[in-house]
Design an enzyme around this catalytic site. Structure first.
Site, PDB file in Angstrom:
ATOM      1  N   HIS A 158       0.814  -1.220   0.000  1.00 26.24           N
ATOM      2  CA  HIS A 158       0.000   0.000   0.000  1.00 26.24           C
ATOM      3  C   HIS A 158       0.848   1.271   0.000  1.00 26.24           C
ATOM      4  O   HIS A 158       0.297   2.374  -0.093  1.00 26.24           O
ATOM      5  CB  HIS A 158      -0.919   0.025   1.222  1.00 26.24           C
ATOM      6  CG  HIS A 158      -1.991  -1.018   1.197  1.00 26.24           C
ATOM      7  ND1 HIS A 158      -2.832  -1.207   0.120  1.00 26.24           N
ATOM      8  CD2 HIS A 158      -2.357  -1.955   2.124  1.00 26.24           C
ATOM      9  CE1 HIS A 158      -3.664  -2.201   0.376  1.00 26.24           C
ATOM     10  NE2 HIS A 158      -3.390  -2.676   1.579  1.00 26.24           N
ATOM     11  N   ASP A 193      -3.023 -10.447  -2.620  1.00 23.45           N
ATOM     12  CA  ASP A 193      -3.560  -9.995  -1.339  1.00 23.45           C
ATOM     13  C   ASP A 193      -5.019  -9.592  -1.533  1.00 23.45           C
ATOM     14  O   ASP A 193      -5.421  -9.179  -2.634  1.00 23.45           O
ATOM     15  CB  ASP A 193      -2.741  -8.802  -0.859  1.00 23.45           C
ATOM     16  CG  ASP A 193      -3.069  -8.368   0.553  1.00 23.45           C
ATOM     17  OD1 ASP A 193      -2.295  -8.699   1.459  1.00 23.45           O
ATOM     18  OD2 ASP A 193      -4.089  -7.680   0.748  1.00 23.45           O
ATOM     19  N   HIS A 195      -6.455  -7.040  -0.571  1.00 21.45           N
ATOM     20  CA  HIS A 195      -6.538  -5.601  -0.828  1.00 21.45           C
ATOM     21  C   HIS A 195      -5.758  -5.241  -2.087  1.00 21.45           C
ATOM     22  O   HIS A 195      -4.713  -5.818  -2.362  1.00 21.45           O
ATOM     23  CB  HIS A 195      -5.953  -4.808   0.349  1.00 21.45           C
ATOM     24  CG  HIS A 195      -6.582  -5.109   1.667  1.00 21.45           C
ATOM     25  ND1 HIS A 195      -6.074  -6.064   2.538  1.00 21.45           N
ATOM     26  CD2 HIS A 195      -7.677  -4.581   2.260  1.00 21.45           C
ATOM     27  CE1 HIS A 195      -6.838  -6.108   3.615  1.00 21.45           C
ATOM     28  NE2 HIS A 195      -7.809  -5.224   3.478  1.00 21.45           N
ATOM     29  N   ASP A 282      -4.762 -12.967   3.330  1.00 21.84           N
ATOM     30  CA  ASP A 282      -6.002 -12.464   3.908  1.00 21.84           C
ATOM     31  C   ASP A 282      -7.225 -12.712   3.036  1.00 21.84           C
ATOM     32  O   ASP A 282      -8.330 -12.282   3.355  1.00 21.84           O
ATOM     33  CB  ASP A 282      -5.886 -10.976   4.265  1.00 21.84           C
ATOM     34  CG  ASP A 282      -5.138 -10.175   3.221  1.00 21.84           C
ATOM     35  OD1 ASP A 282      -4.859 -10.708   2.135  1.00 21.84           O
ATOM     36  OD2 ASP A 282      -4.819  -9.000   3.493  1.00 21.84           O
TER      37      ASP A 282
END
Length: 348
Positions: A158, A193, A195, A282
């Site tokens: 991120h 991931d 995200h 995740d």
């Protein structure tokens, strides 16, 4: 397969997190490392501490002022009146024109995109050692290994060139990709991931030597919210070299694995010399962030597919949070990955 882990990363154990207006314990806890190391142990894989990497490896993707901020932020924060134990911004630049600030408080808002990646006393050193893991794994692949794994925390995908966010400080995956470019004309990153890998996308968005691919929960209703949509395909020389595949949060194995097939097909067309796999666990149905509903068998099959694509692969750990299932999630993915690599070496 060589694996790298630095115990110093456990000193980054952040506290602050703001969710729905409530203060909560940060999800990026040092305990994650123990669960992931147990996954390696279950596969009889040992993790080696990496050597120290040169700062130039970080500067290949991050600005000098961002690195200087991360290095000095906590010490400078402690000089503020009644300062808290972690650097957490409370003001962010939103004007159409903004000037680089002089004060620590303002620089925190400039270099930190949200409140989920607080900087503690040992965060800088922990981040350096996490990046060292990614660099060591990359160097192993550059030296001829078919794959290597870096157990990095804090995670990195991120973080852009100079903005940290989403539990991330240094962008370990982008650092690995830039280092691969020292030996390859083209490199791809595949981010699985849950995200969107918005920081990695931002770093390479206008470049045609790095193909960035991310499969993630639809940002219309999930972090990072403002980026990660299918229409984001790159800009300038990078036009057509960014692929986002957003999926519903109800996604189960079949749709997720189909998305991985699509991602690998695009990567195959790009013909990279090597790939960086941003491995977030995740996506698993038991992960506390509840982004998707992928099973352990789905993770195993994903590992098989990615390994079978046949590219030298640097595996960089991203998300996957505190749950008894995290150990088995890593074990499942790597078991599938390594089994496929072994099959590829067997005579027909």
């Amino acid at each position: 397969m060589k694996c790298f882990y630095a115990p110093e990363t456990e000193t980054h154990d952040p506290l602050f997190r703001l969710t729905y207006g409530k203060l909560q314990r940060n999800a990026e806890q040092a305990e994650r490392a123990k669960l992931l190391l147990a996954g390696l142990d279950a596969l009889s894989l040992s993790a080696t501490p990496p050597p120290r990497a040169p700062r130039a490896a970080l500067e290949a993707v991050h600005t000098k002022r961002f690195l200087n901020f991360l290095e000095t932020a906590w010490d400078e924060w402690q000089k503020l009146p009644d300062a808290g134990p972690e650097v957490v911004p409370n003001v962010f630049p939103r004007a159409a024109t903004s000037s680089y600030p002089e004060t620590t408080l303002a620089r925190a808002g400039w270099h930190m995109g949200d409140t989920s990646a607080p900087i503690g006393q040992h965060s800088w050193q922990a981040s350096l050692r996490a990046a060292d893991c990614a660099i060591a794994a990359t160097d192993a692949v550059l030296a001829g290994d078919d794959a290597a794994y870096a157990l990095c925390r804090p995670a990195g995908h991120h973080t852009s060139a100079e903005i940290a966010a989403g539990h991330c400080l240094l962008n370990n995956s982008a650092i690995a990709a830039a280092r691969l470019l020292t030996a390859h004309e083209r490199v791809a990153t595949l981010d699985i991931d849950v995200h969107h890998g918005n920081g990695t996308q931002d770093i390479f968005y206008d470049r045609d030597d790095v193909l960035t691919v991310s499969i993630h929960a639809d940002p219309a209703t999930y972090y990072p919210f403002f980026t990660g949509f299918a229409g984001e395909t790159g800009a300038g020389e990078g036009a057509g070299y960014n692929l986002n595949i957003p999926l519903a949060r109800t996604t189960t194995d079949a749709a997720w694995l189909s998305a991985i097939d699509s991602a690998l097909a695009r990567i195959s067309d790009f013909k990279p010399g090597a790939i960086v796999l941003s491995l977030g666990l995740d996506t698993h149905e038991d992960d506390p962030l509840m982004g998707m509903k992928i099973s352990w068998d789905g993770l195993r099959r994903a590992g098989e597919k990615i390994a079978a694509a046949g590219f030298p692969t640097v595996i960089v750990q991203e998300g996957g949070y505190l749950s008894p299932s995290l150990t088995t999630s890593l074990q499942s993915f790597l078991s599938g990955f390594m089994a496929a690599k072994i099959r590829a070496l067997e005579p027909n």
